[in-house]
Scaffold this motif. Structure first.
Motif, PDB file in Angstrom:
ATOM      1  N   THR A 298       0.968  -1.298   0.009  1.00  0.00           N
ATOM      2  CA  THR A 298      -0.074  -0.138  -0.071  1.00  0.00           C
ATOM      3  C   THR A 298       0.765   1.303  -0.067  1.00  0.00           C
ATOM      4  O   THR A 298       1.558   1.190   0.788  1.00  0.00           O
ATOM      5  CB  THR A 298      -0.940  -0.045   1.243  1.00  0.00           C
ATOM      6  OG1 THR A 298      -1.781  -1.119   1.237  1.00  0.00           O
ATOM      7  CG2 THR A 298      -1.907   1.209   1.344  1.00  0.00           C
TER       8      THR A 298
ATOM      9  N   THR B 106       0.920   5.245   0.329  1.00  0.00           N
ATOM     10  CA  THR B 106      -0.085   6.518   0.702  1.00  0.00           C
ATOM     11  C   THR B 106       0.863   7.686   0.334  1.00  0.00           C
ATOM     12  O   THR B 106       2.016   7.622   0.594  1.00  0.00           O
ATOM     13  CB  THR B 106      -0.360   6.277   2.230  1.00  0.00           C
ATOM     14  OG1 THR B 106       0.702   6.197   2.858  1.00  0.00           O
ATOM     15  CG2 THR B 106      -1.287   4.817   2.415  1.00  0.00           C
TER      16      THR B 106
ATOM     17  N   SER C 210      -3.564  17.995  -0.723  1.00  0.00           N
ATOM     18  CA  SER C 210      -3.746  16.555  -1.819  1.00  0.00           C
ATOM     19  C   SER C 210      -4.836  16.494  -2.575  1.00  0.00           C
ATOM     20  O   SER C 210      -4.765  15.977  -3.834  1.00  0.00           O
ATOM     21  CB  SER C 210      -3.867  15.476  -0.865  1.00  0.00           C
ATOM     22  OG  SER C 210      -2.722  15.578   0.063  1.00  0.00           O
ATOM     23  N   ASP C 211      -6.048  16.971  -2.195  1.00  0.00           N
ATOM     24  CA  ASP C 211      -7.373  16.924  -2.971  1.00  0.00           C
ATOM     25  C   ASP C 211      -7.335  17.940  -3.949  1.00  0.00           C
ATOM     26  O   ASP C 211      -7.928  17.586  -5.344  1.00  0.00           O
ATOM     27  CB  ASP C 211      -8.626  17.068  -2.069  1.00  0.00           C
ATOM     28  CG  ASP C 211      -8.822  15.906  -1.190  1.00  0.00           C
ATOM     29  OD1 ASP C 211      -8.208  14.866  -1.340  1.00  0.00           O
ATOM     30  OD2 ASP C 211      -9.262  16.234  -0.186  1.00  0.00           O
TER      31      ASP C 211
ATOM     32  N   LYS D  12      -3.692   9.867 -10.969  1.00  0.00           N
ATOM     33  CA  LYS D  12      -4.623   9.264  -9.741  1.00  0.00           C
ATOM     34  C   LYS D  12      -5.289  10.457  -9.184  1.00  0.00           C
ATOM     35  O   LYS D  12      -4.964  11.467  -9.165  1.00  0.00           O
ATOM     36  CB  LYS D  12      -3.327   8.835  -8.706  1.00  0.00           C
ATOM     37  CG  LYS D  12      -2.543   7.705  -9.375  1.00  0.00           C
ATOM     38  CD  LYS D  12      -3.155   6.583  -9.590  1.00  0.00           C
ATOM     39  CE  LYS D  12      -2.298   5.296 -10.377  1.00  0.00           C
ATOM     40  NZ  LYS D  12      -3.096   4.259 -10.520  1.00  0.00           N
ATOM     41  N   HIS D  13      -6.462   9.974  -8.416  1.00  0.00           N
ATOM     42  CA  HIS D  13      -7.348  10.804  -7.844  1.00  0.00           C
ATOM     43  C   HIS D  13      -7.786  10.587  -6.473  1.00  0.00           C
ATOM     44  O   HIS D  13      -8.884  10.426  -6.114  1.00  0.00           O
ATOM     45  CB  HIS D  13      -8.921  10.913  -8.774  1.00  0.00           C
ATOM     46  CG  HIS D  13      -8.463  11.182 -10.264  1.00  0.00           C
ATOM     47  ND1 HIS D  13      -8.331  12.394 -10.558  1.00  0.00           N
ATOM     48  CD2 HIS D  13      -8.456  10.387 -11.309  1.00  0.00           C
ATOM     49  CE1 HIS D  13      -7.992  12.842 -11.806  1.00  0.00           C
ATOM     50  NE2 HIS D  13      -8.290  11.352 -12.408  1.00  0.00           N
ATOM     51  N   SER D  14      -6.748   9.846  -5.751  1.00  0.00           N
ATOM     52  CA  SER D  14      -6.795   9.590  -4.401  1.00  0.00           C
ATOM     53  C   SER D  14      -5.525   9.885  -3.800  1.00  0.00           C
ATOM     54  O   SER D  14      -4.783  10.471  -4.256  1.00  0.00           O
ATOM     55  CB  SER D  14      -7.302   8.003  -4.175  1.00  0.00           C
ATOM     56  OG  SER D  14      -5.992   7.279  -4.883  1.00  0.00           O
ATOM     57  N   THR D  15      -5.615   9.465  -2.558  1.00  0.00           N
ATOM     58  CA  THR D  15      -4.078   9.646  -1.732  1.00  0.00           C
ATOM     59  C   THR D  15      -3.566   8.242  -1.272  1.00  0.00           C
ATOM     60  O   THR D  15      -2.581   8.105  -0.423  1.00  0.00           O
ATOM     61  CB  THR D  15      -4.507  10.324  -0.470  1.00  0.00           C
ATOM     62  OG1 THR D  15      -5.636   9.792   0.465  1.00  0.00           O
ATOM     63  CG2 THR D  15      -5.016  11.619  -0.683  1.00  0.00           C
TER      64      THR D  15
ATOM     65  N   GLU E 106      -2.406   3.923  -3.083  1.00  0.00           N
ATOM     66  CA  GLU E 106      -2.789   2.994  -4.451  1.00  0.00           C
ATOM     67  C   GLU E 106      -2.075   1.798  -3.777  1.00  0.00           C
ATOM     68  O   GLU E 106      -1.144   1.868  -2.990  1.00  0.00           O
ATOM     69  CB  GLU E 106      -1.977   3.570  -5.433  1.00  0.00           C
ATOM     70  CG  GLU E 106      -1.820   2.666  -6.564  1.00  0.00           C
ATOM     71  CD  GLU E 106      -2.959   2.871  -7.486  1.00  0.00           C
ATOM     72  OE1 GLU E 106      -3.183   2.128  -8.534  1.00  0.00           O
ATOM     73  OE2 GLU E 106      -3.950   3.709  -7.213  1.00  0.00           O
TER      74      GLU E 106
END
Length: 381
Positions: free
Chosen positions: A216, A218, A229-230, A241-244, A246
Motif C-alpha cells: 500500500t 500512501t 492533496s485533493d 491518480k485521484h486519491s491519496t 494506491e
C-alpha cells in the motif's frame, strides 16, 4: 452699555482687509472670485458647470441625468475608458462615432520623489568630488519596494560614517510590462520559497522474491503549511491518480529495487517524491541446538527476516547449551564484525558455513561453542 449689530447691508460692501466668518455664510446671489479658492472640507455641489458630464453605462442613463443638454456639452457612454463619445446637438445627445476619455495620472508625488532622489544623487556626486567616498564600500539591500544603497563616507575629522539612499523599485510586473520569461522566473522563485512537498510511504517496503505481496502506497501533499492533496494534479509513475493511496501487487522472481515516483502539481508549482520497494531473498536467524548444522531444510526452519543488507541487530537471545545461527544471501558479502551488547568483538567465536538454499548461496555464521545465555545482543555488520 449695549452693542448694536447691523445685520442688513442694503448697498455694496467693499473691504480691503481680511474677512473672517466664525459662523455659517449664506450667499443668496451670484459670487465672483477673482483669485484662487481653497476648500479644506468637502465640496457639496448639486451642479458643477463644465462641458464633460461624465461616464454613463447607457444612453438612457445619460438622458435621464441630463435630458436637455446645453450647447458644447459632451459625455461618455460605456463600462470603461475609452468609451463612446456623445455631444449635444440641437438639445439632443448625438453619438459622434468616436471613442475617448483617459485616466488622469497625478504625478505630484512622483515628481517630488524624483526631486528628492535628484538631491540625493547630487549629494553623492559632491561626496565623490571631494574624494570622501571610500572604494568598495557600496552595499545593496533590497526589499519588495525599495533598494537601499549604503556608502561609507570619510568625514573631515577622519571618522567614517554610512550614507544611505533609498531608491523605489518599479518592476515590470507593477508597470504592466511583464514578459513570459519574467512570469516563469516569478513562478520559479515562488516554488523555491513555497515548494510543493510530497510525502510518500509504502507498507511494506521490503518483499520476498517469488511471493505475491500487496503493498500500500500512501501520500500527502502540502504547500504553504496546508494540505493540498485533493486540489493537486497527481500522477504515479506517469499514471493519473485521484486519491491519496494506491494498492499494488508485487511478485518478482529475482532480487531488485522497484521505484514509484509521485508527481504533484498545485498552483503551477510541481513537487515529487520517490519510494523504493526492495525485493530480496530472505535472511534467517535463531537459537539452535548444539548439534545443529546448516542445510537447506534446517536454515528454512529458522526465523525469516526481510532485509536489504547483511547488517542486523538481534536482541533478547537465549540459549541453553546451544548455538546462535545467522544466515543470509551470500550476495550481501561476508561479515566484517560481530559485537555483543557491551561492544566486544566476538566474530572469532563464529564459524562461517556456505549452504545452498533454494538454489541461492547463503553465508551462514554459526556460534562454534555451545553456550547457555539469556537476553544476549548480537550486532552483525
Amino acid at each position: 452699555m449695549s452693542s448694536i449689530y447691523n445685520e442688513n447691508i442694503q448697498g455694496n460692501l467693499s473691504t480691503s482687509r481680511d474677512i473672517t466668518a466664525g459662523g455659517h455664510l449664506n450667499v443668496r446671489g451670484n459670487s465672483v472670485f477673482g483669485h484662487n479658492v481653497v476648500i479644506k472640507g468637502w465640496l457639496d455641489a448639486k451642479n458643477i458647470k463644465g462641458p464633460c458630464k461624465g461616464l454613463y453605462a447607457s444612453l438612457d442613463a445619460l438622458k435621464e441625468a441630463y435630458p436637455r443638454p446645453m450647447p458644447g456639452w459632451y459625455a461618455l457612454v460605456g463600462n470603461t475608458l475609452p468609451a463612446d463619445v456623445y455631444r449635444s446637438d440641437g438639445g439632443e445627445w448625438v453619438a459622434t462615432g468616436e471613442q475617448g476619455g483617459e485616466v488622469n495620472l497625478y504625478l505630484d508625488q512622483l515628481e517630488e520623489d524624483v526631486a528628492n532622489l535628484d538631491d540625493d544623487v547630487k549629494d553623492i556626486q559632491e561626496f565623490i568630488a571631494d574624494g570622501v567616498l571610500l572604494g568598495s564600500s557600496v552595499t545593496f539591500n533590497t526589499t519588495a519596494n525599495t533598494v537601499t544603497l549604503t556608502f561609507k563616507m570619510k568625514k573631515p575629522d577622519g571618522t567614517e560614517a554610512p550614507f544611505t539612499v533609498n531608491v523605489p523599485i518599479v518592476t515590470r510586473q507593477t508597470a504592466g510590462m511583464m514578459t513570459a520569461s519574467d512570469k516563469q522566473t516569478l513562478i520559479n522563485l515562488d516554488a523555491t520559497v513555497w515548494p510543493v512537498t510530497v510525502t510518500m510511504s509504502a507498507s511494506p517496503d521490503i518483499v520476498e522474491v517469488g511471493v505475491s505481496t500487496k503493498v500500500t502506497l500512501t501520500w500527502e501533499i502540502e504547500r504553504r503549511g496546508a494540505e493540498v492533496s485533493d486540489e493537486s494534479e497527481v500522477t504515479l509513475n506517469g499514471e493519473e491518480k485521484h486519491s491519496t493511496m494506491e494498492e499494488i501487487t508485487i511478485n518478482e522472481n529475482s532480487p531488485k529495487t522497484l521505484s514509484y515516483t509521485l508527481t504533484a502539481v498545485y498552483d503551477n508549482v510541481t513537487g515529487s517524491a520517490t519510494k523504493q520497494i526492495h525485493v530480496v531473498y530472505p535472511t534467517y536467524f535463531g537459537s539452535v541446538q548444539a548439534d545443529w548444522t546448516p542445510t537447506e531444510t534446517s536454515v528454512k526452519s529458522l526465523t525469516k527476516l526481510l532485509q536489504t543488507s547483511r547488517a542486523s541487530t538481534q536482541t533478547g537471545i537465549s540459549t541453553s547449551n546451544g548455538k546462535i545461527a545467522y544466515c543470509y544471501p551470500a550476495s550481501f558479502g561476508k561479515l566484517i564484525s560481530i559485537k555483543d551488547g557491551n561492544g566486544y568483538e566476538v566474530i572469532d567465536s563464529y564459524t562461517l558455513w556456505t549452504v545452498n538454499v533454494g538454489g541461492v548461496n547463503y553465508n551462514c555464521y554459526l556460534l562454534t561453542t555451545p553456550v547457555t545465555s539469556s537476553g544476549v545482543t548480537q550486532i552483525y555488520k
